[in-house]
Design an enzyme around this catalytic site. Structure first.
Site, PDB file in Angstrom:
ATOM      1  N   THR A 263       0.837  -1.198   0.000  1.00  0.00           N
ATOM      2  CA  THR A 263       0.000   0.000   0.000  1.00  0.00           C
ATOM      3  C   THR A 263       0.868   1.242   0.000  1.00  0.00           C
ATOM      4  O   THR A 263       2.072   1.195   0.278  1.00  0.00           O
ATOM      5  CB  THR A 263      -0.898   0.072   1.243  1.00  0.00           C
ATOM      6  OG1 THR A 263      -0.104   0.432   2.392  1.00  0.00           O
ATOM      7  CG2 THR A 263      -1.614  -1.232   1.490  1.00  0.00           C
ATOM      8  N   ASP A 264       0.256   2.379  -0.272  1.00  0.00           N
ATOM      9  CA  ASP A 264       0.877   3.661   0.041  1.00  0.00           C
ATOM     10  C   ASP A 264       0.603   3.942   1.525  1.00  0.00           C
ATOM     11  O   ASP A 264      -0.118   3.200   2.203  1.00  0.00           O
ATOM     12  CB  ASP A 264       0.310   4.757  -0.865  1.00  0.00           C
ATOM     13  CG  ASP A 264       1.316   5.866  -1.137  1.00  0.00           C
ATOM     14  OD1 ASP A 264       2.179   6.112  -0.266  1.00  0.00           O
ATOM     15  OD2 ASP A 264       1.239   6.499  -2.201  1.00  0.00           O
ATOM     16  N   TRP A 265       1.178   5.022   2.014  1.00  0.00           N
ATOM     17  CA  TRP A 265       1.156   5.337   3.452  1.00  0.00           C
ATOM     18  C   TRP A 265      -0.272   5.367   4.007  1.00  0.00           C
ATOM     19  O   TRP A 265      -1.113   6.149   3.552  1.00  0.00           O
ATOM     20  CB  TRP A 265       1.840   6.685   3.677  1.00  0.00           C
ATOM     21  CG  TRP A 265       1.982   7.093   5.106  1.00  0.00           C
ATOM     22  CD1 TRP A 265       0.984   7.496   5.948  1.00  0.00           C
ATOM     23  CD2 TRP A 265       3.191   7.146   5.873  1.00  0.00           C
ATOM     24  NE1 TRP A 265       1.494   7.805   7.180  1.00  0.00           N
ATOM     25  CE2 TRP A 265       2.844   7.603   7.170  1.00  0.00           C
ATOM     26  CE3 TRP A 265       4.532   6.865   5.592  1.00  0.00           C
ATOM     27  CZ2 TRP A 265       3.788   7.780   8.170  1.00  0.00           C
ATOM     28  CZ3 TRP A 265       5.464   7.046   6.596  1.00  0.00           C
ATOM     29  CH2 TRP A 265       5.099   7.498   7.867  1.00  0.00           C
ATOM     30  N   ASN A 266      -0.563   4.465   4.955  1.00  0.00           N
ATOM     31  CA  ASN A 266      -1.812   4.479   5.726  1.00  0.00           C
ATOM     32  C   ASN A 266      -3.048   4.207   4.865  1.00  0.00           C
ATOM     33  O   ASN A 266      -4.168   4.483   5.279  1.00  0.00           O
ATOM     34  CB  ASN A 266      -1.975   5.826   6.454  1.00  0.00           C
ATOM     35  CG  ASN A 266      -3.020   5.764   7.550  1.00  0.00           C
ATOM     36  OD1 ASN A 266      -3.111   4.783   8.284  1.00  0.00           O
ATOM     37  ND2 ASN A 266      -3.832   6.806   7.657  1.00  0.00           N
ATOM     38  N   ALA A 267      -2.861   3.679   3.660  1.00  0.00           N
ATOM     39  CA  ALA A 267      -3.981   3.585   2.717  1.00  0.00           C
ATOM     40  C   ALA A 267      -5.072   2.630   3.190  1.00  0.00           C
ATOM     41  O   ALA A 267      -6.249   2.829   2.865  1.00  0.00           O
ATOM     42  CB  ALA A 267      -3.469   3.154   1.341  1.00  0.00           C
TER      43      ALA A 267
END
Length: 719
Positions: A263-267
């Protein structure tokens, strides 16, 4: 599955497998030295045992720090499974190359491959294993700040550059210690947010997605990229990070991707804000079901730890699959054999190592600069001329651009300093700030410039105004800088504007006021010297625009390969009725500068073009023999571009599509013959049933030096 991975999985507890799916920042292993690229979930409370079972670390590098963290981790990890270290190495690590949009402007995949290879070499010495690059998102709205990370508005150019970047980062098989794994991002269609606003909704048909946005991701995966990063946006009504159709049907089944999805950050946590899940636990289950292997800093997969012994067999199976993919990545990279592979503190600090890389960074910067105006051959300048270098970008090292992680603005040479080294006499002054105007400052700059032969206006935007989370509603050059240009124009001297930017801008006034305009896409560590070499004529300008520059903001999004409409403007002209057609009543449809446009100092003409055969079968190649002639007294570079158009299709077709390009040098007072070869298979289009195939029928091929000025020939494709 290898014996090593199989044996490890058999020994691992469910908690240890889940740990491999969790990514943390280096803050969890050291005192606040990790690079933070997103909001931190303050509710994250992980047990020490969990920290020592996570699979990867984000945003920390440096050979000494990485070695210390890895040693400490392995001393506390039961099965001695090493960490993966990942970071955003987008256009250079210590040696900063032009931003990816600038590398795209080179129209030369070898430039991209070299830049990515050097970034890999420096990153590996500093302990990194994975880079979150390349970003291959198609971009058409310059209001979106992250256009700087893409290579532009064209799917073919993006595809070629994506393959080159992956090859540069990863090298050739077998794996060696000078390369790192590429993580293609952002899957998918992140570059098309509504209104150009960061993190906004993306809404398009799957037909259009497959036609224009999917090809570059596919090209990167075909180049064997080892990871794929999900995007923040929705697509087809579902956030990408939980989108099973996108991540399983398209990415894994159709494109055949077998690597790691991160994932991207905190997605995953952000799925709650999208309103498509109830809570973090629900978000974790849906992301895992979609095939997401690594949770970056959402702590969602940590939810599974609390009830690891009660997890359903289907969830356990998915956890096993993700853990296996992560372990296989570590094995492929040789981390089980050597957890410190490639890490080299002495090389990291070796000035010779960096010096050699800077040579390539300068070459890349020279290839990326785009000359878009040169009235009465104002350029190149004679080194005997006295220059006044005026503007907010004249005396700053802020030429690196966003995502220049280890680049140092303070030690980066300014444009003024580089010109001092090149020309006999230089005076310099800011004249104004990026967004401030002081009459006294302007008068001081004018006084300095009054005795100069030529004025170089160094204008543009700071790096803080491009990149992630920098969407803007006004892409104009700031009014204060336009006011400065107007004041300098009153001196009646040749005025050259060097525009430093991370996105296309509204440059109509700059174009009008300037005798020459040079576009610099945050050109990197050696960008100032590259600019000096272009202005002095030591180097031929050969960059071309990877995105269209609009005349007016209201034209945005504006791109060259628009689809045919039922009321094209030509119909109104032919019928004598010019109102009820696709046009504006207050502006031309045409851009200020078209895609593919750029000027050189020589004069290269397309003097002959013939087609070997105008009737082709499905397995044939379209072959053109093109002759270029340089009538000027100096060797010159250009980018020969070839576009096609399908006259009649099952679905509506673009007016033109780039299908081939090549940067070439034509020697002075000579001609060069070039053969263009385009496989007929490259003419394929997406049909109503979403299949991709080539239609029989009539086509056009168009050849020239930009997307607007082209010579046209007809041909047919038959069964």
């Amino acid at each position: 599955m290898s014996n090593l991975v199989s044996e490890l999985l058999a020994k691992m507890t469910t908690e240890e497998k889940i740990g491999q799916l969790i990514q943390l920042t280096g803050d969890f292993f050291q005192d606040g030295k990790a690079a933070i690229t997103g909001p931190i979930n303050e509710l994250a409370h992980l047990k020490l045992q969990t920290v020592y079972s996570v699979g990867s670390v984000l945003g920390v590098s440096g050979a000494a720090d990485v070695r210390r963290i890895q040693e400490n981790y392995l001393a506390n990890n039961r099965l001695k499974i090493p960490l993966l270290f990942m970071a955003d190495v987008v256009h250079g690590y210590q040696t900063i190359f032009p931003i990816p949009l600038g590398l795209g402007a080179s129209f030369d995949p070898t430039v991209m491959e070299t830049a990515s290879g050097i970034a890999a070499k420096e990153s590996v010495a500093a302990g990194l294993h994975v880079t979150f690059a390349p970003m291959v998102d198609l971009v058409r709205d310059p209001r979106w700040g992250r256009v700087m990370e893409s290579t532009g508005e064209d799917s073919y150019l993006n595809s070629v550059m994506a393959q080159a970047a992956v090859k540069g980062f990863q090298g050739d098989s077998p794996w060696d210690e000078k390369h790192l794994a590429a993580s293609v991002k952002h899957f998918a269609a992140y570059g098309a947010p509504e209104a150009g606003r960061e993190y906004n909704t993306v809404d398009m048909s799957e037909w259009r997605f497959r036609e224009q946005y999917l090809p570059a991701y596919s090209a990167a995966i075909n180049a064997q990229a080892m990871l794929v990063m999900t995007s923040f946006n929705t697509l087809f009504g579902v956030p990408a990070t939980q989108n099973q159709h996108l991540l399983r049907d398209i990415l894994r089944d159709e494109l055949g991707f077998h690597g790691v999805v991160i994932t991207d950050w905190n997605a995953i946590e952000e799925l709650v804000h999208h309103g498509t899940v109830r809570d973090l636990k629900d978000a974790a289950q849906k992301a895992l079901a979609a095939g997401v292997d690594i949770d970056m800093m959402a702590f969602a997969y940590a939810e599974f730890l609390n009830k690891a012994v009660e997890l359903e067999p289907g969830v356990l199976k998915l956890i096993d699959e993700s853990a296996q993919r992560i372990l296989e990545l570590k094995e492929t990279m040789g981390l089980f054999a050597d957890p410190y592979r490639g890490l080299d503190e002495s090389k990291e600090k070796d000035p010779e190592f960096i010096r050699d890389n800077l040579v390539q960074a300068q070459k890349a910067a020279e290839e990326s600069l785009v000359l878009v105006k040169n009235h009465r051959r104002t350029l190149p300048l004679s080194q005997r001329q006295n220059l006044a270098v005026i503007g907010p970008v004249a005396q700053t090292g802020d030429l690196l651009g966003s995502w220049s992680w280890k680049g140092d603005v303070e030690t980066t040479q300014s444009i003024a300093d580089a010109l001092v080294d090149t020309f006999s006499e230089i005076v310099t002054a800011p004249g104004c700030g990026y967004h401030s105007f002081n009459k006294q400052q302007v008068e001081q700059a004018k006084l300095l410039a009054s005795d100069a032969d030529v004025i170089v206006a160094a204008i543009g935007l700071p790096s803080s105004e491009s990149g992630e989370a920098t969407s803007i509603t006004d892409i104009s050059i700031p009014a204060e800088q336009i006011a400065l240009l107007k004041e300098l124009k009153t001196l009646n001297k040749p005025l050259i504007s060097v525009v430093i930017t991370g996105r296309p801008l509204l440059l109509k006034e700059v174009h009008t006021l300037s005798d020459a305009v040079l576009i610099g896409w945050f050109p990197g560590s050696k960008g100032a010297q590259a600019i000096a070499n272009i202005l002095s004529g030591k180097v031929e300008p050969s960059g071309r625009l990877p995105m269209t520059f609009p005349l007016n903001l209201g034209q945005v999004p504006l791109y060259y390969n628009a689809y045919s409409t039922g009321r094209p403007i030509e119909v109104g002209q032919k019928n004598g009725e010019y109102k009820y057609v696709t046009k504006y009543v207050d502006s031309s449809n045409e851009p200020l500068y078209p895609f593919g446009f750029g000027l050189g100092y020589g004069k290269i003409l397309l003097t002959d073009m013939t087609m070997v055969s105008n009737s082709l079968k499905m397995n044939d190649q379209l072959i053109l023999d093109v002759t270029l002639t340089n009538d000027s007294p100096r060797d010159s570079k250009t980018v020969l571009q070839c576009y096609t158009h399908q006259k009649v299709g099952e679905t509506v077709r673009p007016l033109k599509e780039l299908k081939w390009f090549k940067k070439v040098t034509v020697e002075k007072q000579s001609s060069l013959k070039i053969q263009v070869n385009i496989p007929v298979a490259r003419l394929a289009s997406v049909h109503q049933d979403l299949s991709t195939k080539v239609d029989v029928g009539d086509y056009q091929v168009m050849v020239g030096f930009d997307s607007m000025n082209l010579k046209v020939l007809d041909f047919k494709v038959k069964e």
